[in-house]
Enzyme design. Structure first.
Site, PDB file in Angstrom:
ATOM      1  N   LYS A 300      27.950  66.815  17.640  1.00  0.00           N
ATOM      2  CA  LYS A 300      27.824  66.608  16.193  1.00  0.00           C
ATOM      3  C   LYS A 300      29.206  66.405  15.569  1.00  0.00           C
ATOM      4  CE  LYS A 300      23.766  69.597  15.452  1.00  0.00           C
ATOM      5  NZ  LYS A 300      22.835  68.593  14.906  1.00  0.00           N
ATOM      6  N   ARG A 374      13.330  70.364  20.604  1.00  0.00           N
ATOM      7  CA  ARG A 374      12.047  69.972  21.224  1.00  0.00           C
ATOM      8  C   ARG A 374      12.052  70.214  22.726  1.00  0.00           C
ATOM      9  NH1 ARG A 374      12.963  64.069  18.805  1.00  0.00           N
ATOM     10  NH2 ARG A 374      14.025  65.397  17.301  1.00  0.00           N
TER      11      ARG A 374
END
Ligand code: BES
Ligand code: MN
Ligand code: ZN
Length: 522
Positions: A300, A374
Site C-alpha cells: 500500500k 477474502r
C-alpha cells in the site's frame, strides 16, 4: 500507563429534584413547545433558570449539544445538564443512546464522577422502557470511552471511574429500565473491550496474542470454550488461504474458534425471568483479523498506512460479541471463528501469481496480495459452514470500495438469504449501527473466475465491495449467509459529541441485538 475508565451504570428510584448527584441530565427537544413535566418542575425550583437559558437563544437543544445550569439548595443535584435531543419527530432509540453518550462525554471532560440520567422523561411513553434502559447503558459506555493506555505524559487529570444512575420516581418504571440497563451495560462494556483491542497496535497484538486474548476471554466464562490452531495445525487441515496471507510475517497466523453454549438447560437471562427455552439455533460469526495490512508484496502507499492496524476489527467484533453473548447467557449456540494473520512483504510472502489451494479445496489465483481479507475469510467461512450452523455471518474491513460507496455511516450488507438480511436490517435500526444492502450475485461472481484456477482474488475496477462479497459467497455453498463490510465504519476519524476517535467497535451492538432478537429478547 493509564487505566481504562471503570464505568458503572445502575438504576434508582428517587424523586428527580431530591436526587443528590454531581450532574443530573435531562433531555430537551429543539422543536417542542414548552418543557416536559419533569423539566418544568426542575425549572420552577431553579427559579426559571432553564426558561431564561432557552429564551436567551444560547441553547437550541440540537442533537449533540448540552448546557449546564448550576443547582441551588432547592434541588439535590449540584448541576443540571440540559441535553439537546434535536427534533422530536425524528427521534428514535438512538437519540437516547446519543444523549446518554453526550452526557458521559461531558462528565469525563469536566471530571465529574457521579451522574444521574433522567433523559427518558422527555420522550413520554414513546419507547419501551427496557429498550430505553439498554440505550442508556450502551450510550454511557460509548461516550465515556477513551483510549489512552499508552499515554504516560498526560496531566489531563481525568477520573478513572464513572458512576451513573438511570433514575425514575416510579419503582415499576425503574424496574423496567433496569432490565435494559443490565443488558446495555454488558453490551456497552463488550463494545469498549472491542474498541481497546482494535485500537492496540500491531506490535502489541499479533495473531498469537489475539489468540491468547480469546483464550483469556474463554477462561473467564464457563459457557465459552476456545480452540486455537497454530500454523502447523492449519497446514495439516489445508487452510491454505490463511497460511498464504500469514507467510510473509514472523508473527505466525492463527485460526481461533470460540464456542458459546449455555450450560445445562437453556434459559432466558435472569433479568428476563429465567424461563427455560427449547429450540436452540446455532449461529456462526466469522471475523477477519488481519493484525496489520501493509498490502504485502502489492504494498500500500505510505499515507495513512497506520490505520491498517484496524484491519483486525472484524475478528475483534466477533470477540466482543462473544463476550456479550456469554455474559447475557443467551439461549442459543454461537460459534466465533477468527482467522488471523499479519500481511507483510518479505522473502517468504505469498506473491501475485501464486495459486493457493484453500480449505474448501477450491483454488485461487492471487492477483493482488492486498486482497488478503477474502483469502483468510474463505477458509473461515468454509470452516463455519462445515459445522452445520443455521446461519453464518461474516464481518470484515474488507474493501476500500465499500468505504467509497457508503462513506462512514453505513456498513455494506450482502448475503444469500432474504430473511437473514431483514433480521440484520432490523437489528441495525435498533442498535444504531447502520447497514445498507448491496448486491453480490452472479454478475459479480463471474468477474472472480480465473483462467488458470477456480477463482482469482480481485475483480475489475468497479464494484469492488460487491465482487469481494461474490468471492466469499463461493465458499458457503447452500448455507444461509450474510456479510458485513465494515471498512467504512470501523473507526471514527475525529472525536464527536458522542464518542472518542479511533476504533468504533462497530458490530458488537448490531450482532448482539440480532442474536437477542433471535431469542425474542427486547
Ligand atoms: N483492509 C483493506 C480494506 C480497507 C481499506 C479497510 C480501507 C479499511 C479502510 C483490504 O484488505 C484491502 O486492501 N482491499 C483492497 C482490495 C483490492 C486490492 C481489490 C482495496 O480495497 O483496495
Ligand atoms: Mn488489503
Ligand atoms: Zn485488509
Amino acid at each position: 500507563m493509564k487505566k481504562i475508565i471503570d464505568v458503572e451504570v445502575k438504576t434508582r428510584t428517587v424523586d428527580f429534584s431530591r436526587c443528590k448527584t454531581d450532574l443530573l441530565a435531562v433531555g430537551l427537544f429543539s422543536d417542542a413547545e414548552g418543557m416536559d413535566k419533569l423539566t418544568s418542575q426542575l425549572d420552577s425550583k431553579l427559579d426559571g433558570a432553564i426558561e431564561r437559558l432557552i429564551k436567551s437563544g444560547d441553547f437550541k437543544a440540537k442533537e449533540g449539544t448540552n448546557s449546564i445550569i448550576y443547582g441551588n439548595d432547592k434541588i439535590g443535584a449540584k448541576r443540571v445538564l440540559l441535553v439537546g435531543l434535536g427534533e422530536k419527530k425524528k427521534s428514535s432509540l438512538d437519540t437516547i443512546r446519543k444523549a446518554a453518550a453526550n452526557t458521559a462525554m461531558k462528565a469525563v471532560e469536566t471530571k465529574i464522577g457521579t451522574v444521574c440520567l433522567a433523559l427518558h422523561k422527555a420522550f413520554g411513553g414513546k419507547f419501551d422502557l427496557s429498550a430505553v434502559g439498554r440505550a442508556c447503558g450502551e450510550g454511557i459506555f460509548l461516550g465515556s470511552y477513551r483510549y489512552d493506555e499508552f499515554v504516560t505524559a498526560s496531566d489531563d487529570g481525568r477520573l478513572d471511574w464513572l458512576k451513573v444512575e438511570v433514575i425514575d420516581y416510579d419503582s415499576t418504571k425503574t424496574k423496567k429500565l433496569n432490565r435494559g440497563v443490565v443488558c446495555g451495560v454488558i453490551i456497552g462494556r463488550a463494545q469498549s473491550y472491542a474498541r481497546t483491542l482494535a485500537n492496540r497496535p500491531a506490535n502489541v497484538i499479533s495473531p498469537a496474542k489475539l489468540a491468547e486474548t480469546a483464550k483469556e476471554l474463554a477462561h473467564g466464562n464457563k459457557n465459552l470454550a476456545c480452540t486455537v490452531f497454530d500454523e502447523k495445525q492449519m497446514a495439516a487441515k489445508g487452510m491454505g488461504g490463511v497460511l498464504a496471507v500469514g507467510s510473509g510475517s514472523q508473527n505466525k497466523p492463527r485460526f481461533i474458534i470460540l464456542k458459546y453454549s449455555p450450560a445445562g438447560k437453556a434459559r432466558l437471562p435472569k433479568v428476563y425471568g429465567g424461563q427455560a427455552v427449547n429450540k436452540l439455533p446455532t449461529v456462526a460469526l466469522v471475523g477477519k483479523a488481519i493484525t496489520f495490512d501493509s498490502g504485502g508484496i502489492s504494498i500500500k502507499p505510505a499515507a495513512k498506512m497506520e490505520e491498517m492496524k484496524l484491519d483486525k476489527t472484524g475478528g475483534i467484533t466477533v470477540l466482543g460479541t462473544m463476550k456479550a453473548v456469554a455474559e447475557l447467557q443467551l439461549p442459543l449456540n454461537v460459534l466465533g471463528i477468527i482467522p488471523s494473520a499479519e500481511n507483510l512483504p518479505s522473502g517468504s510472502s505469498y506473491r501475485p501469481g501464486d495459486i493457493i489451494t484453500t480449505f474448501s479445496g477450491k483454488t485461487v489465483e492471487v492477483q493482488n496480495t492486498d486482497a488478503e481479507g477474502r483469502m483468510i475469510l474463505c477458509d473461515g467461512l468454509n470452516y463455519a459452514v462445515k459445522q452445520n450452523c443455521d446461519v453464518t455471518i461474516d464481518v470484515a474491513t474488507l474493501t476500500g470500495a465499500c468505504r467509497v460507496a457508503l462513506g462512514k455511516y453505513m456498513a455494506g450488507l450482502m448475503g444469500n438469504d432474504e430473511k437473514l438480511i431483514k433480521q440484520l436490517q432490523r437489528a441495525a435500526e435498533e442498535s444504531g449501527e447502520n447497514v445498507w444492502p448491496m448486491p453480490s450475485g452472479d454478475e459479480y461472481a463471474e468477474e472472480m473466475k480465473s483462467k488458470i484456477a477456480d477463482l482469482k482474488n480481485i475483480g475489475s475496477r468497479w464494484g469492488g465491495a460487491c465482487t469481494a462479497a461474490a468471492f466469499l459467497r463461493q465458499f458457503v455453498g447452500d448455507a444461509k449467509w450474510a456479510h458485513l463490510d465494515i471498512a467504512g465504519v470501523e473507526m471514527f476519524e475525529k472525536p464527536s459529541a458522542f464518542t472518542a476517535e479511533g476504533s468504533s467497535g462497530f458490530g458488537v451492538r448490531l450482532l448482539t441485538t440480532y442474536l437477542m432478537n433471535l431469542t425474542d429478547l427486547r
